[in-house]
Motif scaffolding. Structure first.
Motif, PDB file in Angstrom:
ATOM      1  N   GLY A 117      -2.396   7.742  -1.079  1.00 23.25           N
ATOM      2  CA  GLY A 117      -1.710   6.467  -0.959  1.00 23.25           C
ATOM      3  C   GLY A 117      -2.215   5.607   0.189  1.00 23.25           C
ATOM      4  O   GLY A 117      -1.655   4.544   0.463  1.00 23.25           O
ATOM      5  N   ARG A 118      -3.302   6.040   0.847  1.00 26.10           N
ATOM      6  CA  ARG A 118      -3.834   5.302   1.985  1.00 26.10           C
ATOM      7  C   ARG A 118      -5.357   5.239   1.925  1.00 26.10           C
ATOM      8  O   ARG A 118      -6.012   6.137   1.367  1.00 26.10           O
ATOM      9  CB  ARG A 118      -3.424   5.970   3.316  1.00 26.10           C
ATOM     10  CG  ARG A 118      -1.938   5.932   3.591  1.00 26.10           C
ATOM     11  CD  ARG A 118      -1.620   6.563   4.939  1.00 26.10           C
ATOM     12  NE  ARG A 118      -2.242   5.871   6.060  1.00 26.10           N
ATOM     13  CZ  ARG A 118      -1.737   4.776   6.622  1.00 26.10           C
ATOM     14  NH1 ARG A 118      -0.615   4.243   6.165  1.00 26.10           N
ATOM     15  NH2 ARG A 118      -2.349   4.211   7.644  1.00 26.10           N
ATOM     16  N   ALA A 157      -2.971   0.822  -1.692  1.00 34.17           N
ATOM     17  CA  ALA A 157      -2.885   1.532  -0.422  1.00 34.17           C
ATOM     18  C   ALA A 157      -1.773   0.985   0.469  1.00 34.17           C
ATOM     19  O   ALA A 157      -1.596  -0.230   0.585  1.00 34.17           O
ATOM     20  CB  ALA A 157      -4.223   1.455   0.315  1.00 34.17           C
ATOM     21  N   ASP A 158      -1.051   1.882   1.111  1.00 31.89           N
ATOM     22  CA  ASP A 158      -0.004   1.472   2.052  1.00 31.89           C
ATOM     23  C   ASP A 158      -0.576   0.684   3.233  1.00 31.89           C
ATOM     24  O   ASP A 158       0.107  -0.167   3.798  1.00 31.89           O
ATOM     25  CB  ASP A 158       0.739   2.712   2.578  1.00 31.89           C
ATOM     26  CG  ASP A 158       1.513   3.432   1.485  1.00 31.89           C
ATOM     27  OD1 ASP A 158       1.840   2.779   0.471  1.00 31.89           O
ATOM     28  OD2 ASP A 158       1.771   4.643   1.632  1.00 31.89           O
ATOM     29  N   ASN A 159      -1.817   1.006   3.597  1.00 33.35           N
ATOM     30  CA  ASN A 159      -2.448   0.315   4.723  1.00 33.35           C
ATOM     31  C   ASN A 159      -3.457  -0.732   4.265  1.00 33.35           C
ATOM     32  O   ASN A 159      -4.358  -1.117   5.017  1.00 33.35           O
ATOM     33  CB  ASN A 159      -3.127   1.331   5.648  1.00 33.35           C
ATOM     34  CG  ASN A 159      -4.180   2.172   4.932  1.00 33.35           C
ATOM     35  OD1 ASN A 159      -4.176   2.267   3.698  1.00 33.35           O
ATOM     36  ND2 ASN A 159      -5.071   2.797   5.698  1.00 33.35           N
ATOM     37  N   GLU A 162      -3.162  -3.978   6.295  1.00 31.81           N
ATOM     38  CA  GLU A 162      -3.596  -3.676   7.661  1.00 31.81           C
ATOM     39  C   GLU A 162      -5.123  -3.638   7.736  1.00 31.81           C
ATOM     40  O   GLU A 162      -5.732  -4.134   8.693  1.00 31.81           O
ATOM     41  CB  GLU A 162      -3.012  -2.328   8.074  1.00 31.81           C
ATOM     42  CG  GLU A 162      -3.418  -1.846   9.442  1.00 31.81           C
ATOM     43  CD  GLU A 162      -2.889  -0.446   9.728  1.00 31.81           C
ATOM     44  OE1 GLU A 162      -3.537   0.267  10.520  1.00 31.81           O
ATOM     45  OE2 GLU A 162      -1.843  -0.060   9.158  1.00 31.81           O
TER      46      GLU A 162
END
Length: 405
Positions: A117-118, A157-159, A162
């Motif tokens: 997930g990242r 992706a969670d990031n 970012e």
């Protein structure tokens, strides 16, 4: 392996072995361009591709790599996907646009995202290095309008956001995180000029690294001697299966016949579940429609079909493949070992574990929407972005001329 490259080192670097005054001029131009790059953040504002509606495309001229006039506007598009980082720079032409520079690198940004997930640190570092090359080319070519897009890997992706903030800080490039809807629309716009003008409809598919976008397009105006055909996007869908995610889930290095068939049926089931394009099915059943594929999968299959010793975009872009031939080539590639696929010139080590999952996705689409032929497009998102940028500037200039009158 599908890739773009510059015509020569001289073209990429803007010249080599020059005298010292010219080097000074080169450095001064780069500094000016660097300042301009900071202002390009607003250049893509307001650009949205409608998922449905009539589509007008700019044609990509086949005489690529000819130098543009020194004062001509230059437009750039960067497509950051799950597997690839791609750049295209072009100048407008009365018949469409002409490519003046390009860059493509497999970065595998989405590697492992389907499990963790990242985005991983290694994948982000690889991608940053590729994007620094893109930013340098944008500066060197004195680009006047730029749009950069990120797709499935950053969406998943969670990031993801970012990471895009880090990209902006380290490279000066600002990315739009676009929706699957807009991604499908841009893919259509970028390759629709390859549609058979005698066909009444076309199914455009883009097999990406993390997802596959499918659009059903219908012709609403026939071509004539004075104007091109006009098409309308009737419906679209996105399935969360791409070459990277399928390879990680099923081990793309060594797919058995049973596992391959399982992927085919999984894809076909997801495509069949979408009923928004059923009104167009009679056109396909009557043979008045065809498939148009824009992805590394179909271009790799086409390269193997042609027996190329080295991948060449000009040989592949626009060719027709009989669906039966595509399925036969898919089975041939599936039957190869991982090492044998690595030695295939149009696949290579970077795609050896991805091409067979892509073949299974393609066969799943054919199972759900049978067609006798497929048009191969080595073009897509980047060309769609460039078409939007050029069309927007032309519209702005027309408005200015009307005001002066």
């Amino acid at each position: 392996m599908t890739s773009d490259s510059t015509p020569s080192r001289k073209a990429e670097a803007g010249g080599g072995g020059d005298s010292s005054p010219r080097k000074k001029n080169k450095k001064r131009r780069q500094n000016i361009s660097a300042r301009r790059l900071k202002k390009l953040k607003a250049a893509h504002a307001g650009l949205q591709t409608p998922p449905e509606g009539e589509v007008q495309v700019e044609k990509r001229l086949e005489k690529d790599w000819r130098p543009a006039p020194i004062f001509s506007a230059k437009y750039a598009a960067i497509d950051l996907g799950t597997n690839n980082c791609r750049l295209l720079i072009a100048s407008p032409h009365k018949q469409g646009f002409r490519v003046v520079d390009a860059f493509s690198r497999i970065v595998r940004l989405g590697e492992g995202v389907s499990q963790s997930g990242r985005l991983s640190d290694e994948a982000m570092d690889r991608t940053i290095e590729a994007l620094k090359i893109c930013a340098d080319k944008v500066r060197q070519r004195r680009v006047t309008a730029l749009r950069s897009i990120a797709t499935q890997a950053c969406r998943m992706a969670d990031n993801g956001e970012e990471f895009l903030a880090r990209v902006r800080q380290e490279t000066g490039l600002t990315f739009d995180l676009i929706s699957p809807e807009e991604e499908a629309g841009l893919s259509v716009r970028g390759c629709l000029d390859l549609t058979d003008p005698t066909s009444e409809a076309v199914l455009v598919f883009d097999i990406g690294g993390g997802s596959t976008e499918i659009s059903w397009v219908r012709r609403v105006r026939e071509a004539s001697d004075t104007r091109p055909a006009r098409h309308r996007i009737v419906s679209w869908t996105s399935i969360p299966l791409g070459v990277v995610s399928v390879s990680e889930r099923f081990d793309g290095r060594d797919l058995t016949r049973e596992t391959y068939d399982e992927i085919v049926e999984l894809v076909a089931e997801k495509v069949r579940a979408f009923e928004g394009a059923d009104e167009m099915r009679p056109l396909f059943e009557a043979g008045r429609a065809h498939l148009l594929g824009t992805s590394g999968t179909v271009t790799s299959i086409a390269g193997v079909h042609l027996g190329l010793k080295k991948y060449n975009r000009r040989d592949v872009d626009g060719i027709w493949l009989a669906s039966e031939r595509a399925v036969a080539l898919s089975e041939k590639l599936r039957g190869m070992t991982y090492e044998q696929r690595q030695r295939e010139p149009c696949i290579g080590p970077d795609r050896a574990d991805l091409v067979v999952p892509g073949c299974a996705i393609l066969e799943g689409i054919l199972t759900a929407w049978p067609s006798t032929r497929i048009r191969v497009a080595d073009r897509g998102l980047r060309e769609g972005i460039l078409s939007e940028l050029i069309a927007r500037d032309r519209k702005t200039r027309r408005k200015r001329r009307r005001r002066r009158r």
